[in-house]
Motif scaffolding. Structure first.
Motif, PDB file in Angstrom:
ATOM      1  N   THR A 165       7.352  -1.156  -0.190  1.00  0.00           N
ATOM      2  CA  THR A 165       8.331  -2.054  -0.796  1.00  0.00           C
ATOM      3  C   THR A 165       9.427  -1.239  -1.471  1.00  0.00           C
ATOM      4  N   LEU A 166      10.479  -1.943  -1.896  1.00  0.00           N
ATOM      5  CA  LEU A 166      11.549  -1.274  -2.631  1.00  0.00           C
ATOM      6  C   LEU A 166      11.017  -0.572  -3.873  1.00  0.00           C
ATOM      7  N   ASN A 167      10.188  -1.263  -4.630  1.00  0.00           N
ATOM      8  CA  ASN A 167       9.636  -0.677  -5.850  1.00  0.00           C
ATOM      9  C   ASN A 167       8.792   0.552  -5.545  1.00  0.00           C
ATOM     10  N   GLN A 168       7.973   0.474  -4.487  1.00  0.00           N
ATOM     11  CA  GLN A 168       7.126   1.604  -4.138  1.00  0.00           C
ATOM     12  C   GLN A 168       7.951   2.811  -3.697  1.00  0.00           C
ATOM     13  N   LEU A 169       9.020   2.563  -2.941  1.00  0.00           N
ATOM     14  CA  LEU A 169       9.881   3.664  -2.520  1.00  0.00           C
ATOM     15  C   LEU A 169      10.552   4.332  -3.710  1.00  0.00           C
ATOM     16  N   LEU A 170      10.978   3.511  -4.659  1.00  0.00           N
ATOM     17  CA  LEU A 170      11.620   4.066  -5.852  1.00  0.00           C
ATOM     18  C   LEU A 170      10.633   4.913  -6.650  1.00  0.00           C
ATOM     19  N   ILE A 171       9.417   4.398  -6.842  1.00  0.00           N
ATOM     20  CA  ILE A 171       8.402   5.142  -7.590  1.00  0.00           C
ATOM     21  C   ILE A 171       8.007   6.406  -6.842  1.00  0.00           C
TER      22      ILE A 171
ATOM     23  N   ARG B  97       4.618  -1.027 -14.286  1.00  0.00           N
ATOM     24  CA  ARG B  97       4.708  -2.039 -15.352  1.00  0.00           C
ATOM     25  C   ARG B  97       6.164  -2.355 -15.684  1.00  0.00           C
ATOM     26  N   THR B  98       7.004  -1.333 -15.706  1.00  0.00           N
ATOM     27  CA  THR B  98       8.415  -1.543 -16.015  1.00  0.00           C
ATOM     28  C   THR B  98       9.089  -2.394 -14.945  1.00  0.00           C
ATOM     29  N   LEU B  99       8.831  -2.073 -13.687  1.00  0.00           N
ATOM     30  CA  LEU B  99       9.461  -2.821 -12.598  1.00  0.00           C
ATOM     31  C   LEU B  99       8.945  -4.252 -12.531  1.00  0.00           C
ATOM     32  N   GLU B 100       7.656  -4.437 -12.827  1.00  0.00           N
ATOM     33  CA  GLU B 100       7.096  -5.789 -12.823  1.00  0.00           C
ATOM     34  C   GLU B 100       7.683  -6.640 -13.938  1.00  0.00           C
ATOM     35  N   SER B 101       8.050  -6.008 -15.047  1.00  0.00           N
ATOM     36  CA  SER B 101       8.605  -6.746 -16.183  1.00  0.00           C
ATOM     37  C   SER B 101       9.988  -7.304 -15.883  1.00  0.00           C
ATOM     38  N   ILE B 102      10.646  -6.774 -14.857  1.00  0.00           N
ATOM     39  CA  ILE B 102      11.971  -7.285 -14.477  1.00  0.00           C
ATOM     40  C   ILE B 102      11.922  -7.897 -13.093  1.00  0.00           C
TER      41      ILE B 102
ATOM     42  N   GLN C 222      -0.216   8.486 -14.440  1.00  0.00           N
ATOM     43  CA  GLN C 222       0.328   7.887 -15.658  1.00  0.00           C
ATOM     44  C   GLN C 222       1.772   7.437 -15.445  1.00  0.00           C
ATOM     45  N   LEU C 223       2.550   8.287 -14.776  1.00  0.00           N
ATOM     46  CA  LEU C 223       3.944   7.938 -14.508  1.00  0.00           C
ATOM     47  C   LEU C 223       4.041   6.731 -13.586  1.00  0.00           C
ATOM     48  N   ALA C 224       3.208   6.707 -12.533  1.00  0.00           N
ATOM     49  CA  ALA C 224       3.240   5.598 -11.578  1.00  0.00           C
ATOM     50  C   ALA C 224       2.908   4.270 -12.262  1.00  0.00           C
TER      51      ALA C 224
END
Length: 270
Positions: A216-222, A256-261, A249-251
């Motif tokens: 996903t977009l989020n996974q690619l960014l992470i 959590r940050t991406l899910e919050s938005i 820890q970073l992942a």
């Protein structure tokens, strides 16, 4: 989405199945949208349509309870509400949302059927606006996905350069060097996806490409951020166990940050 001065809310959690606000659509007909939706759901045709949709898409749909509703539907004494339908049958095609952008939402298949019951003309206008929105969203989604894919490629080069400089002694054979690169890549796969590339392939033998192609977009960014951070940790002399703990820890933090938005905020699309 907007039609005849009415904002119609849309939300999605997986970028595939979109839910459209029945509450907003019902406002086209009345200032009491809840009553409009309940009247629509009293119809035998509506109950049969909803039941068929659930049978096609919901393996946990309660058929016995549905049959009871279908037998009663259409009679003068029969009443139905979204909450009653959801709680009794385990339906997933209609959902109730609370909060500022709350109301009754339904999968686009069902929402278009409801719009048709409101007004055939209104349904056509909604479909036209919906297609326009989808075309625009698909264009932006493709652009963003490709951009993140390119960022991942750039960080992958930074990552492999760090491995080459710090982790590969000059006496290694080409096969051993290849293993070192693959081992580091699989470490990131485990950190982010919870499995190695081989494990994913064994679980999905019929899917073309690899695990990262379906990210996903989020996974690619992470993933891009993990590759960059892992390169830094390699230069710092951290061993793989230490790096895995820090990368995990970073992942988790970024997830959590991406899910919050996420799209659960139910923004109004125009």
């Amino acid at each position: 989405m907007r039609r005849n001065g009415i904002d119609i809310g849309i939300y999605t959690q997986d970028f595939e199945n979109e839910f459209i606000s029945l509450t907003d659509i019902a406002r086209y007909k009345s200032d009491e949208p809840k009553d409009v939706i309940k009247n629509w759901m009293r119809s035998k045709d509506t109950i049969e349509f909803l039941g068929l949709w659930e049978k096609l898409h919901n393996s946990n749909f309660k058929g016995v309870e549905f049959d009871s509703f279908r037998n009663q539907a259409g009679s003068n004494a029969f009443t139905m509400s979204p909450t009653k339908w959801i709680e009794t049958t385990g339906a997933i095609g209609i959902v109730s949302k609370s909060g500022r952008y709350g109301g009754t939402f339904a999968h686009s298949d069902i929402a278009f059927e409801f719009a048709s019951w409101i007004s055939a003309e209104f349904k056509l206008y909604i479909i036209k606006d919906y297609k326009r929105l989808k075309a625009d969203e698909n264009s932006r989604f493709s652009l963003n996905w490709n951009l993140n894919r390119e960022i991942s490629k750039l960080n992958y080069r930074i990552h492999t350069d760090a491995i080459k400089e710090k982790l590969i002694p000059p006496e290694l054979t080409p096969a051993q060097i290849s293993f070192t690169y693959a081992n580091e890549a699989d470490m990131l796969n485990v950190v982010l996806f919870g499995r190695t590339a081989k494990q994913w392939k064994d679980e999905n033998p019929d899917i073309k490409g690899n695990m990262r192609d379906g990210a996903t977009l989020n996974q690619l960014l992470i993933l891009a951020n993990l590759e960059s951070y892992n390169a830094v940790l390699i230069h710092q002399g951290k061993n793989q166990k230490e790096r895995m703990e820090l990368l995990r820890q970073l992942a988790l933090q970024q997830i959590r940050t991406l899910e919050s938005i996420s799209t659960d905020k139910l923004p109004r699309l125009r």
